[in-house]
Design an enzyme around this catalytic site. Structure first.
Site, PDB file in Angstrom:
ATOM      1  N   ARG A  37      -4.350  15.013   1.033  1.00 45.37           N
ATOM      2  CA  ARG A  37      -4.885  15.620   2.264  1.00 45.37           C
ATOM      3  C   ARG A  37      -5.331  17.060   2.035  1.00 45.37           C
ATOM      4  NH1 ARG A  37      -0.755  12.993   6.682  1.00 45.37           N
ATOM      5  NH2 ARG A  37      -2.041  11.164   7.069  1.00 45.37           N
ATOM      6  N   LYS A 209       1.669  -6.251  13.948  1.00 51.89           N
ATOM      7  CA  LYS A 209       1.793  -6.570  15.373  1.00 51.89           C
ATOM      8  C   LYS A 209       0.473  -6.689  16.110  1.00 51.89           C
ATOM      9  CE  LYS A 209       6.252  -4.413  16.170  1.00 51.89           C
ATOM     10  NZ  LYS A 209       6.837  -3.221  16.783  1.00 51.89           N
ATOM     11  N   GLY A 359      -4.065   4.465   7.884  1.00 51.61           N
ATOM     12  CA  GLY A 359      -2.726   3.887   7.978  1.00 51.61           C
ATOM     13  C   GLY A 359      -2.398   2.990   6.799  1.00 51.61           C
ATOM     14  N   GLY A 382      -3.737   6.546  13.325  1.00 51.43           N
ATOM     15  CA  GLY A 382      -3.730   6.516  14.787  1.00 51.43           C
ATOM     16  C   GLY A 382      -5.076   6.917  15.361  1.00 51.43           C
TER      17      GLY A 382
HETATM   18  P1  AMP Z   1       0.477  -2.222  10.688  1.00 48.50           P
HETATM   19  O1  AMP Z   1       1.227  -0.913  10.628  1.00 48.50           O
HETATM   20  O2  AMP Z   1       0.481  -2.839  12.030  1.00 48.50           O
HETATM   21  O3  AMP Z   1      -0.897  -2.120  10.072  1.00 48.50           O
HETATM   22  O4  AMP Z   1       1.310  -3.225   9.829  1.00 48.50           O
HETATM   23  C1  AMP Z   1       1.488  -3.079   8.446  1.00 48.50           C
HETATM   24  C2  AMP Z   1       2.671  -3.850   8.038  1.00 48.50           C
HETATM   25  O5  AMP Z   1       2.493  -5.205   8.380  1.00 48.50           O
HETATM   26  C3  AMP Z   1       2.927  -3.821   6.561  1.00 48.50           C
HETATM   27  O6  AMP Z   1       4.124  -3.151   6.322  1.00 48.50           O
HETATM   28  C4  AMP Z   1       3.012  -5.277   6.167  1.00 48.50           C
HETATM   29  O7  AMP Z   1       4.077  -5.575   5.281  1.00 48.50           O
HETATM   30  C5  AMP Z   1       3.262  -5.957   7.488  1.00 48.50           C
HETATM   31  N1  AMP Z   1       2.819  -7.362   7.471  1.00 48.50           N
HETATM   32  C6  AMP Z   1       1.624  -7.836   7.124  1.00 48.50           C
HETATM   33  N2  AMP Z   1       1.611  -9.189   7.165  1.00 48.50           N
HETATM   34  C7  AMP Z   1       2.834  -9.576   7.555  1.00 48.50           C
HETATM   35  C8  AMP Z   1       3.444 -10.845   7.772  1.00 48.50           C
HETATM   36  N3  AMP Z   1       2.755 -11.975   7.572  1.00 48.50           N
HETATM   37  N4  AMP Z   1       4.717 -10.862   8.171  1.00 48.50           N
HETATM   38  C9  AMP Z   1       5.403  -9.715   8.344  1.00 48.50           C
HETATM   39  N5  AMP Z   1       4.879  -8.490   8.161  1.00 48.50           N
HETATM   40  C10 AMP Z   1       3.618  -8.418   7.756  1.00 48.50           C
END
Ligand code: AMP
Length: 402
Positions: A37, A209, A359, A382
């Site tokens: 950064r 999520k 992210g 974010g």
């Molecule tokens: P996000 O912060 O919402 O972009 O989520 C990223 C996280 O989602 C990472 O730490 C991944 O390990 C997790 N992730 C991706 N695919 C899966 C899955 N099929 N089951 C559980 N966690 C997951």
């Protein structure tokens, strides 16, 4: 773009207040862990000092909720690293207001660089959590603005927040608040991708999520030609379609929303056909590839080979791709294949603008070594999500129009 940029400002002999994003990891022995950064902010800082401006830098580092948080969140190690990178001294002022800061600024010579202590030191005063920086205290923004002649915001990562050091200073310097090069680049790539994309425009959304990304899906449904869904969030859509999900990640309270999205999306939404399922959340788990229904005792942790081929087929003619969120649990090598394959494939799309939305997806493409082949890697998780939701980012809104 219609915003003022650093190139539009008078800089010669001016006190140039700059908001940069130096929110870097600090190691236990007090060193900068990763200087990406800081490096990213160099072009704008160099431009200011090469044009004989006095660069007065503001940044936050971590969160400060009590006095004891302060020592480990000092920007002093950052000043040292910045000095090495610029190959010139950086004046570090260990306070965020008062005579010591004002004198230091008034004693600056043209072309010098000064770094103010972590702006979030203002969040705690006399042991009380008062959030003067994070709550955009009007007096604080006014005070900081009074210290300079012009303002440059190069911190895209905080643009979705309304803080004194971004929105506060900018609104107190009307007509003199500009975007730095990094900010300008982010606005150009993310803005063009969403509002003026070369088509076909394909969005890839993944990560854990659905709940984090409903706003993004909603907004992009009106904008994108296809939306590919992978990662943990895909299985809430499976549940909405009545496909068995076994022990996969499913947000039960979001199944209805997922149904509504599916109804609205028609064939715009592309879901995985097959998945790599595991018998536990562990790199050494037993695994197999299954199509469709996932049995109890098994959880989907990555997309399968047919899905990779399907996603590549959707992506092959794309002219604009925006990617946010990994296709599986990429941190565990045995479940990183899907994310790696998609990242690598994007790198082969020579005629497409490929943008990674910050992210975890940024971490993924860097870890997997495909970052260099993509057009733009956003510096703000974010902030880029907020942008992709079609919402106004206060930090950008506060920058003066040309
Ligand atoms: P996000 O912060 O919402 O972009 O989520 C990223 C996280 O989602 C990472 O730490 C991944 O390990 C997790 N992730 C991706 N695919 C899966 C899955 N099929 N089951 C559980 N966690 C997951």
């Amino acid at each position: 773009m219609a915003k003022l940029t650093v190139e539009d400002l008078p800089l010669e002999g001016k006190k140039v207040l700059m908001r940069v994003d130096f929110n870097v990891p600090i190691t236990d022995d007090g060193k900068v862990g990763d200087d990406n950064r800081i490096v990213a902010a160099l072009p704008t800082i160099k431009y200011v000092i090469e044009h004989n401006g006095k660069a007065i830098l503001f940044s936050h580092l971590g969160r400060i909720k009590k006095e004891e948080d302060k020592p480990s969140k000092s920007l002093k190690p950052v000043a040292e690293r910045l000095s090495n990178l610029l190959n010139k001294p950086v004046i570090f002022v260990p306070v965020t207001e008062g005579k010591q800061l004002e004198d230091a600024i008034n004693n600056m010579k043209d072309g010098e660089v000064l770094l103010v202590q972590n702006t979030r030191y203002e969040d705690v005063k006399n042991g009380e959590y008062v959030k003067r920086e994070s709550g955009n205290d009007p007096e604080l923004g006014k005070y900081w603005a009074s210290l300079g002649d012009v303002y440059v915001n190069d911190a895209f990562g905080t643009a979705h927040r309304k803080h004194a050091s971004n929105v506060g200073i900018a609104t107190n310097m009307p007509g003199k608040a500009a975007a730095g090069f990094l900010m300008e680049k982010e606005i150009k790539f993310l803005g063009d991708a969403v509002d003026n994309p070369q088509r076909p425009f394909v969005a890839i959304l993944g990560g854990a999520k659905v709940s984090d990304k409903i706003g993004v899906i909603d907004h992009l449904l009106d904008k994108a030609d296809k939306i590919i869904i992978g990662g943990g969030m895909a299985y809430t859509f499976y549940a909405a379609k009545g496909i068995k999900t076994g022990d996969s990640l499913v947000e039960k309270d979001k199944i209805d929303v997922a149904k509504q999205i599916l109804d609205k999306a028609g064939d715009k939404l592309v879901l995985p056909i097959d998945n790599v399922v595991a018998d536990k959340f562990d790199n050494d788990a037993n695994t197999k590839v299954v199509e469709g229904d996932i049995d109890d005792g098994w959880m989907a942790l990555d997309i399968g080979p047919k899905t990779i081929a399907e996603f590549e087929d959707v992506l092959k003619d794309a002219k604009t791709v925006v990617w946010n969120g990994p296709m599986g649990v990429f941190e565990k090598p045995n479940f990183a294949k899907g994310t790696l394959a998609i990242g690598k494939f994007l790198g082969t799309l020579d005629n497409a603008t490929t943008i990674v939305g910050g992210g975890d997806s940024t971490a993924a493409v860097k870890q997997l070594g495909v970052a260099d082949q993509l057009t733009h890697i956003s510096t703000g998780g974010g902030a880029s999500l907020t942008y992709l939701e079609g919402k106004v980012l206060p930090g950008i809104a506060a920058i003066s129009e040309k």
